[in-house]
Design a protein around this motif. Structure first.
Motif, PDB file in Angstrom:
ATOM      1  N   TRP A  49     138.402  36.853   2.088  1.00 24.75           N
ATOM      2  CA  TRP A  49     138.104  37.126   0.690  1.00 24.75           C
ATOM      3  C   TRP A  49     137.121  38.274   0.511  1.00 24.75           C
ATOM      4  O   TRP A  49     137.074  38.895  -0.545  1.00 24.75           O
ATOM      5  CB  TRP A  49     137.584  35.877  -0.003  1.00 24.75           C
ATOM      6  N   GLU A  50     136.329  38.583   1.523  1.00 25.07           N
ATOM      7  CA  GLU A  50     135.360  39.674   1.398  1.00 25.07           C
ATOM      8  C   GLU A  50     136.028  41.043   1.461  1.00 25.07           C
ATOM      9  O   GLU A  50     135.498  42.020   0.947  1.00 25.07           O
ATOM     10  CB  GLU A  50     134.301  39.562   2.484  1.00 25.07           C
ATOM     11  N   ARG A  51     137.185  41.143   2.095  1.00 24.16           N
ATOM     12  CA  ARG A  51     137.868  42.428   2.256  1.00 24.16           C
ATOM     13  C   ARG A  51     139.134  42.547   1.413  1.00 24.16           C
ATOM     14  O   ARG A  51     139.744  43.603   1.374  1.00 24.16           O
ATOM     15  CB  ARG A  51     138.240  42.644   3.721  1.00 24.16           C
ATOM     16  N   LEU A  52     139.516  41.506   0.728  1.00 21.83           N
ATOM     17  CA  LEU A  52     140.779  41.473   0.011  1.00 21.83           C
ATOM     18  C   LEU A  52     140.636  42.080  -1.380  1.00 21.83           C
ATOM     19  O   LEU A  52     139.718  41.755  -2.125  1.00 21.83           O
ATOM     20  CB  LEU A  52     141.251  40.027  -0.108  1.00 21.83           C
ATOM     21  N   SER A  53     141.562  42.986  -1.736  1.00 20.86           N
ATOM     22  CA  SER A  53     141.587  43.541  -3.089  1.00 20.86           C
ATOM     23  C   SER A  53     142.294  42.552  -4.008  1.00 20.86           C
ATOM     24  O   SER A  53     142.977  41.627  -3.556  1.00 20.86           O
ATOM     25  CB  SER A  53     142.320  44.874  -3.101  1.00 20.86           C
ATOM     26  N   LEU A  54     142.171  42.779  -5.297  1.00 21.82           N
ATOM     27  CA  LEU A  54     142.824  41.904  -6.261  1.00 21.82           C
ATOM     28  C   LEU A  54     144.337  41.979  -6.122  1.00 21.82           C
ATOM     29  O   LEU A  54     145.027  40.957  -6.130  1.00 21.82           O
ATOM     30  CB  LEU A  54     142.404  42.269  -7.684  1.00 21.82           C
ATOM     31  N   SER A  55     144.865  43.186  -5.952  1.00 17.87           N
ATOM     32  CA  SER A  55     146.316  43.309  -5.798  1.00 17.87           C
ATOM     33  C   SER A  55     146.784  42.665  -4.491  1.00 17.87           C
ATOM     34  O   SER A  55     147.854  42.066  -4.439  1.00 17.87           O
ATOM     35  CB  SER A  55     146.754  44.775  -5.859  1.00 17.87           C
ATOM     36  N   GLY A  56     145.985  42.777  -3.451  1.00 14.13           N
ATOM     37  CA  GLY A  56     146.320  42.115  -2.190  1.00 14.13           C
ATOM     38  C   GLY A  56     146.324  40.603  -2.338  1.00 14.13           C
ATOM     39  O   GLY A  56     147.172  39.911  -1.767  1.00 14.13           O
ATOM     40  N   TYR A  57     145.367  40.093  -3.122  1.00 16.39           N
ATOM     41  CA  TYR A  57     145.324  38.657  -3.379  1.00 16.39           C
ATOM     42  C   TYR A  57     146.581  38.200  -4.120  1.00 16.39           C
ATOM     43  O   TYR A  57     147.186  37.191  -3.775  1.00 16.39           O
ATOM     44  CB  TYR A  57     144.074  38.293  -4.182  1.00 16.39           C
ATOM     45  N   PHE A  58     146.970  38.955  -5.160  1.00 15.12           N
ATOM     46  CA  PHE A  58     148.159  38.581  -5.923  1.00 15.12           C
ATOM     47  C   PHE A  58     149.417  38.624  -5.062  1.00 15.12           C
ATOM     48  O   PHE A  58     150.295  37.774  -5.192  1.00 15.12           O
ATOM     49  CB  PHE A  58     148.325  39.470  -7.152  1.00 15.12           C
ATOM     50  N   GLU A  59     149.513  39.594  -4.172  1.00  9.20           N
ATOM     51  CA  GLU A  59     150.661  39.663  -3.270  1.00  9.20           C
ATOM     52  C   GLU A  59     150.695  38.437  -2.358  1.00  9.20           C
ATOM     53  O   GLU A  59     151.741  37.837  -2.149  1.00  9.20           O
ATOM     54  CB  GLU A  59     150.598  40.926  -2.417  1.00  9.20           C
ATOM     55  N   ALA A  60     149.547  38.092  -1.801  1.00 10.60           N
ATOM     56  CA  ALA A  60     149.475  36.933  -0.911  1.00 10.60           C
ATOM     57  C   ALA A  60     149.775  35.645  -1.668  1.00 10.60           C
ATOM     58  O   ALA A  60     150.465  34.764  -1.158  1.00 10.60           O
ATOM     59  CB  ALA A  60     148.092  36.856  -0.266  1.00 10.60           C
ATOM     60  N   LEU A  61     149.282  35.548  -2.893  1.00 11.33           N
ATOM     61  CA  LEU A  61     149.530  34.355  -3.702  1.00 11.33           C
ATOM     62  C   LEU A  61     151.011  34.214  -4.034  1.00 11.33           C
ATOM     63  O   LEU A  61     151.582  33.121  -3.934  1.00 11.33           O
ATOM     64  CB  LEU A  61     148.711  34.422  -4.995  1.00 11.33           C
ATOM     65  N   GLU A  62     151.657  35.326  -4.397  1.00 11.91           N
ATOM     66  CA  GLU A  62     153.090  35.287  -4.690  1.00 11.91           C
ATOM     67  C   GLU A  62     153.896  34.880  -3.457  1.00 11.91           C
ATOM     68  O   GLU A  62     154.804  34.053  -3.534  1.00 11.91           O
ATOM     69  CB  GLU A  62     153.558  36.654  -5.194  1.00 11.91           C
ATOM     70  N   ALA A  63     153.546  35.451  -2.303  1.00 13.67           N
ATOM     71  CA  ALA A  63     154.249  35.094  -1.067  1.00 13.67           C
ATOM     72  C   ALA A  63     154.032  33.629  -0.719  1.00 13.67           C
ATOM     73  O   ALA A  63     154.975  32.929  -0.300  1.00 13.67           O
ATOM     74  CB  ALA A  63     153.777  35.986   0.071  1.00 13.67           C
ATOM     75  N   HIS A  64     152.818  33.140  -0.901  1.00 15.12           N
ATOM     76  CA  HIS A  64     152.509  31.737  -0.620  1.00 15.12           C
ATOM     77  C   HIS A  64     153.314  30.818  -1.542  1.00 15.12           C
ATOM     78  O   HIS A  64     153.901  29.832  -1.089  1.00 15.12           O
ATOM     79  CB  HIS A  64     151.010  31.486  -0.810  1.00 15.12           C
ATOM     80  N   ASN A  65     153.350  31.162  -2.827  1.00 14.77           N
ATOM     81  CA  ASN A  65     154.087  30.337  -3.786  1.00 14.77           C
ATOM     82  C   ASN A  65     155.575  30.337  -3.486  1.00 14.77           C
ATOM     83  O   ASN A  65     156.231  29.290  -3.584  1.00 14.77           O
ATOM     84  CB  ASN A  65     153.828  30.816  -5.218  1.00 14.77           C
ATOM     85  N   GLU A  66     156.133  31.481  -3.127  1.00 14.90           N
ATOM     86  CA  GLU A  66     157.556  31.543  -2.789  1.00 14.90           C
ATOM     87  C   GLU A  66     157.862  30.735  -1.535  1.00 14.90           C
ATOM     88  O   GLU A  66     158.900  30.082  -1.443  1.00 14.90           O
ATOM     89  CB  GLU A  66     157.993  32.986  -2.603  1.00 14.90           C
ATOM     90  N   ALA A  67     156.963  30.766  -0.563  1.00 17.20           N
ATOM     91  CA  ALA A  67     157.192  30.043   0.681  1.00 17.20           C
ATOM     92  C   ALA A  67     157.115  28.529   0.488  1.00 17.20           C
ATOM     93  O   ALA A  67     157.726  27.779   1.235  1.00 17.20           O
ATOM     94  CB  ALA A  67     156.173  30.484   1.729  1.00 17.20           C
ATOM     95  N   HIS A  68     156.359  28.098  -0.521  1.00 18.72           N
ATOM     96  CA  HIS A  68     156.170  26.663  -0.741  1.00 18.72           C
ATOM     97  C   HIS A  68     156.883  26.160  -1.982  1.00 18.72           C
ATOM     98  O   HIS A  68     156.593  25.077  -2.479  1.00 18.72           O
ATOM     99  CB  HIS A  68     154.670  26.351  -0.834  1.00 18.72           C
TER     100      HIS A  68
END
Length: 50
Positions: free
Chosen positions: A5-24
């Motif tokens: 979380w210290e190095r993650l940008s907001l857009s990077g967070y949203f990308e990871a969140l979308e991928a996580h939601n799609e995977a689950h």
């Protein structure tokens, strides 16, 4: 999700969140209706506290 979380940008967070939601995503879940942005905008304007 195991993100740095210290190095993650907001857009990077949203990308990871979308991928996580799609995977689950539950394949048996009913499809969601698309958001009516015009109606949501009217609701937000009507309930704005100014």
């Amino acid at each position: 999700m195991g993100l740095d979380w210290e190095r993650l940008s907001l857009s990077g967070y949203f990308e990871a969140l979308e991928a996580h939601n799609e995977a689950h995503q539950d394949p048996n879940a009913p499809a969601k209706e698309p958001v009516d942005h015009e109606r949501l905008g009217r609701f937000m304007a009507a309930h704005r506290m100014n």
